[in-house]
Scaffold this active site. Structure first.
Site, PDB file in Angstrom:
ATOM      1  CB  CYS A 384      23.746 -77.041   1.915  1.00 26.03           C
ATOM      2  SG  CYS A 384      23.001 -77.872   1.036  1.00 26.03           S
ATOM      3  CG  HIS A 510      20.142 -75.605   4.302  1.00 20.77           C
ATOM      4  ND1 HIS A 510      20.553 -75.106   4.386  1.00 20.77           N
ATOM      5  CD2 HIS A 510      19.830 -76.292   3.059  1.00 20.77           C
ATOM      6  CE1 HIS A 510      21.554 -74.681   2.756  1.00 20.77           C
ATOM      7  NE2 HIS A 510      20.729 -75.308   2.166  1.00 20.77           N
ATOM      8  CD  GLU A 512      20.748 -74.104   8.017  1.00 21.46           C
ATOM      9  OE1 GLU A 512      20.365 -74.978   8.749  1.00 21.46           O
ATOM     10  OE2 GLU A 512      21.039 -73.661   6.723  1.00 21.46           O
TER      11      GLU A 512
END
Ligand code: GLN
Length: 546
Positions: A384, A510, A512
């Site tokens: 990001c 993202h 994650e």
């Protein structure tokens, strides 16, 4: 009242930070591993409508779901443990409860009645708790009540639990109370009094705990368990110890050993069997028995806070296990990185991740870090804001656009290579207005990313307002930074790569948020693999030199 789903309420006593989320996720894992369809919901007693507007210093990471909800980081644990996506319905705050009750009042839905905490707020809480149960998708809903019993702000939730248990009837709703049994070193003793008091406080609100989960630094001896059972109205088998663990991923096994799943299922009148956690334990074995170790630099501005980059840290654990390597994370504060110290701070690392973030503080340090890893062929992953900084660095130092910047940092920059997205330009309200949730991304065939994902179309979660300005794309690509992932509808650049670098990837999304124990994220797995190769190269170069 007829109900198909069964409910487990998890309350907390004595202190905050006892790890209700991990206990809830571990229990859910054990129930899921016996074939039950389980989900977990978090009720947060604060007045923010969601945690999206909260600073990481206040609240840790903001976790984003597939449907674009900005939620509590505990939902990340739920997904990582269960490998089942959560949604807006899994996280409700007092702000959201009041907002919907007040909206209804303004629409005249209460027909002239006085609107009150009981029954209107409690009805709304009960409605939100039962939404997931009524969907028909789950057999068991675990509802974690944020905060600590006795807090003024959690009272309406405890009252809603009291009413719901009554409505649901026997065996359909139970309460697990998570509490602390402190060890007084001066006395050399574990103490039960705080637990007795918090169970009493719960009872003052008409709620009896069915099960006690006791956080402790030492094993609870039998006589202490009997004492807790006697004073707190629970059976001895329902006094569960939760001893400090070296990793959160041990907790399901610890709870299994204590029989938490068995007691819960017995109380809910459901069948219990031996949970199948073979895959979980395979992951755990790899996590605990790495063949070697590497060090990744995590460059951000909240590095002193463990919770701010929670999902990134957990993704590294999953990807480390997948590669059978221990991933040491060195947190590096970007604010203190400059030309003079960059080499000293980064030269020993095997890979660098530049973290997501907002605002100007520390961005020049991030840009410096990107330059170092690009020039020195160190594996790099930018997420990001980290991707945006990689774009700026390349524009400035390779393409030669010296004043390239993001309009987030310099609204008047003559070269806005990162710019506010068009549909963000008219937005003034803060909450829930970013580009959020899962969006499609089309991968360029032959790119590193298409090999990593083994797919042409991927779907990843987002949380941003700014984007790579398409006006600069041709110039950047000509110089060697390729846009290898685009949104198929808008052309928004989701991914950049530098093919001449061994492993250089920036993503606007993202990854994650989607890494789980059962499904380590392919991008993190590939990044760790690249870092491992870099480490091995470095080692063999050293050996051949000597
Ligand atoms: N601040 C940047 C944006 O809004 C990046 C956001 C992030 O890193 N999540 O686009």
């Amino acid at each position: 009242m007829s109900t198909t789903a069964k409910y487990i309420f998890v309350t907390g006593g004595v202190t905050s930070s006892l790890g209700k989320g991990i206990i809830a996720a571990s229990l859910a894992k054990l129930l899921q591993a016996q074939g039950y369809r389980v989900t977990i919901q978090k009720l947060d007693p604060y007045i923010n409508v969601d945690p999206g507007t909260l600073n990481p210093y206040e609240h840790g990471e903001c976790y984003v779901t597939e449907d674009g909800a900005e939620t509590d980081l505990d939902l990340g644990h739920y997904e990582r443990f269960l490998n089942v996506p959560t949604s807006q319905a899994n996280n409700v705050t007092t702000g959201r409860i009041y907002q919907s009750v007040i909206d209804k009042e303004r629409k005249g839905e209460f027909l002239g009645k006085t609107v009150q905490v009981i029954p209107h707020i409690t009805d709304e809480i009960k409605h939100r708790i039962q939404l997931l149960g009524k969907s028909g998708d789950y057999d068991i809903i675990i509802t974690e009540i944020g905060g600590t019993v006795g807090d003024i702000e959690s009272l309406p939730y405890i009252e809603a639990v009291r009413q719901l248990r009554w409505d649901l009837g026997d065996n359909n709703g139970i309460v697990i109370h998570l509490t602390l049994v402190p060890y007084l070193s001066a006395a050399g003793e574990l103490k039960t009094k705080p637990t007795q008091h918090s169970v009493k406080t719960l009872m003052e609100s008409g709620v009896m705990a069915d099960i006690l989960v006791c956080r402790t630094e030492h094993n609870l001896p039998g006589d202490l368990r009997r004492k807790l059972a006697l004073f707190c109205n629970v059976r001895e088998e329902a006094v569960i110890q939760s001893i400090d663990a070296s990793t959160i991923y041990d907790v399901p096994n610890l709870m299994l050993k204590e029989g938490l799943d068995k007691v819960v299922l017995k109380k809910l009148a459901l069948k219990s069997s031996a949970p199948d956690i073979k895959k979980w334990n395979q992951f755990l074995f790899k996590h605990k028995n790495p063949k070697t170790e590497i060090t990744i630099g995590l460059i951000g501005k909240y590095v002193e806070l463990q919770d701010s980059y929670k999902s990134i840290l957990e993704s590294f654990i999953h990807a480390g296990a997948a590669n059978e390597v221990k991933v040491n994370i060195e947190s590096i504060h970007s604010e203190y990185l400059n030309d003079d110290n960059i080499k000293l701070k980064l030269c020993h690392l095997d890979g660098v991740l530049v973290a997501p973030g907002f605002g100007e503080r520390g961005v020049e340090g991030k840009i410096n870090a990107v330059r170092y890893v690009r020039e020195n062929n160190v594996p790099f992953l930018g997420i990001c804001l980290g991707m945006q900084m990689a774009v700026i660095e390349f524009a400035r130092n390779v393409v030669g656009i010296a004043n390239a910047n993001s309009t987030e940092m310099d609204p008047n920059t003559p070269n806005p290579i990162i710019d506010l997205m068009e549909d963000q330009k008219t937005i003034t309200r803060k909450g829930g207005t970013m580009r959020l949730g899962a969006w499609d991304c089309e991968l360029k065939s032959g790119s590193l990313m298409s090999k990593i994902y083994k797919n042409d179309i991927i779907r990843e979660r987002h949380r941003h307002r700014y984007e790579f300005n398409g006006a600069y794309k041709a110039q950047m690509e000509a110089a060697g930074m390729l846009a290898t992932g685009l949104n198929p509808d808008t052309g928004l650049v989701e991914i950049i790569e530098i093919p001449s670098h061994p492993w250089f990837v920036g993503v606007q999304y993202h990854p994650e948020y989607k890494s789980t124990v059962a499904n380590p994220h392919p991008l993190f797995v590939a990044f760790i693999k690249a870092a491992l190769a870099y480490y091995k190269n470095k080692k063999s170069a050293k050996v051949s030199k000597s």
